[in-house]
Structure formats: C-alpha cells, structure tokens
Design an enzyme around this catalytic site. Sequence first.
Site, mmCIF file in Angstrom:
data_model
loop_
_atom_site.group_PDB
_atom_site.id
_atom_site.type_symbol
_atom_site.label_atom_id
_atom_site.label_comp_id
_atom_site.label_asym_id
_atom_site.label_seq_id
_atom_site.Cartn_x
_atom_site.Cartn_y
_atom_site.Cartn_z
ATOM 1 N N CYS A 118 0.869 -1.184 0.000
ATOM 2 C CA CYS A 118 0.000 0.000 0.000
ATOM 3 C C CYS A 118 0.904 1.232 0.000
ATOM 4 O O CYS A 118 2.086 1.125 -0.356
ATOM 5 C CB CYS A 118 -0.982 -0.020 1.172
ATOM 6 S SG CYS A 118 -0.226 -0.008 2.810
ATOM 7 N N CYS A 148 -1.444 0.804 7.373
ATOM 8 C CA CYS A 148 -2.877 0.483 7.511
ATOM 9 C C CYS A 148 -3.261 -0.770 6.721
ATOM 10 O O CYS A 148 -3.435 -1.847 7.288
ATOM 11 C CB CYS A 148 -3.752 1.665 7.084
ATOM 12 S SG CYS A 148 -3.610 3.101 8.184
ATOM 13 N N ARG A 149 -3.385 -0.639 5.400
ATOM 14 C CA ARG A 149 -3.970 -1.729 4.613
ATOM 15 C C ARG A 149 -3.054 -2.937 4.445
ATOM 16 O O ARG A 149 -3.479 -4.079 4.700
ATOM 17 C CB ARG A 149 -4.411 -1.196 3.239
ATOM 18 C CG ARG A 149 -5.542 -0.186 3.328
ATOM 19 C CD ARG A 149 -5.694 0.613 2.041
ATOM 20 N NE ARG A 149 -4.539 1.459 1.789
ATOM 21 C CZ ARG A 149 -4.348 2.182 0.708
ATOM 22 N NH1 ARG A 149 -5.252 2.161 -0.257
ATOM 23 N NH2 ARG A 149 -3.279 2.941 0.572
ATOM 24 N N SER A 150 -1.812 -2.732 3.996
ATOM 25 C CA SER A 150 -0.979 -3.913 3.693
ATOM 26 C C SER A 150 -0.524 -4.677 4.943
ATOM 27 O O SER A 150 -0.493 -5.916 4.908
ATOM 28 C CB SER A 150 0.201 -3.558 2.774
ATOM 29 O OG SER A 150 1.071 -2.632 3.357
ATOM 30 N N ASP A 208 -8.390 3.884 1.289
ATOM 31 C CA ASP A 208 -7.391 4.213 2.303
ATOM 32 C C ASP A 208 -8.110 4.758 3.535
ATOM 33 O O ASP A 208 -8.754 5.810 3.460
ATOM 34 C CB ASP A 208 -6.457 5.274 1.712
ATOM 35 C CG ASP A 208 -5.264 5.517 2.598
ATOM 36 O OD1 ASP A 208 -5.307 5.129 3.783
ATOM 37 O OD2 ASP A 208 -4.300 6.109 2.112
#
Length: 152
Positions: free
Chosen positions: A8, A13-15, A124
């Site tokens: 990301c 956050c996401r990955s 995101d």
Amino acid sequence: MQKILFVCLGNICRSPLAEGIMLKLISDKNLTLEIDSAGTSNFHAGEKPDNRTVLNAKKHGVDLTRLRARQFSEKDFDDFDAIYVMDKSNMTNVLAHAKNKEQEQKVELFLNTLFPNQNMEVPDPYFGGEEGFEDVFNLIYSTCEKMIEKYS
Ligand code: 4NP
C-alpha cells in the site's frame, strides 16, 4: 514455497492488515506460505502499524504489533512470486520499478482475488473515521480467505 507481498502507500494500515490476517489464517490452517508487506512511500518506515488499525485488528483476534513498516524496493520483484497492491496508484508506483514483462505480471490488484476483473481498490482509511477501519478489515479479511483457497 510461494512468497506473497502486499503493498500500500504507507505500510501502516492496509498492507500490514493483509499480512497479519494472512499470517493468522496460514497458522490456523497449517499452510506454508511466506508473507510480507511494504509501502511505496518511506513516510512511515520503521514504524508500527497505525494504532487505529492495530486496535481494530485486535478486536478481531489479529495481532499486528510485531510488524514494522518498510519501503517497497526493486529487489522485491526478485524475492516474491506475487505482489498484491491495494489501489491503482500503488499499482503505478510498483510497476515503475519493474524491469521486464515477467516482473510486471507479478503485480495484481488485491481485490481482484475477491472480485475478479473488477479492478476495485481498497479505500485508504488513514484520513477517515473509525468505521472506515472496520469496513477495510472486513473487506481485507474476505479477500484473504479467498486467497487462502487459491494458494491451498
Ligand atoms: P496505508 O495508509 O497506505 O494503507 O498504510 C496510509 C498511511 C499513511 C499515509 C497515507 C496512507 N500518509 O500519507 O502518511
């Protein structure tokens, strides 16, 4: 052993959430897969995942506290078999490092595993509210379950 990288922007956050969920599913199911995550930026290199992501994941039984952010590098194309990016800007930034077609073909939008050919993006959650973290958790969790089937 298959080696999978999640990417990301910030790697906070996401990955890392995808990494933590996959590690948990892999351990629950006794699979052998190597998992890592990285960010296209160096904004948060060396840091723990975002506290809101850590707390939300913990609520769902996923521990992210041991993960640390790092920046994506060209070498990741040699080290990993598949590179799953969270959005289209991650895709552009990762592909800019590819040296050939073979490397380009390793890169795929993460959500295409759950929604084939839809080219959807994981939003995101960084600049939004708490509910954004819950939505992203559910979206990433469902995709990881599908990914586990694919690599089992
Ligand atoms: P991520 O979220 O890419 O899912 O880790 C972000 C984290 C930090 C920033 C942007 C997105 N930032 O601009 O610092």
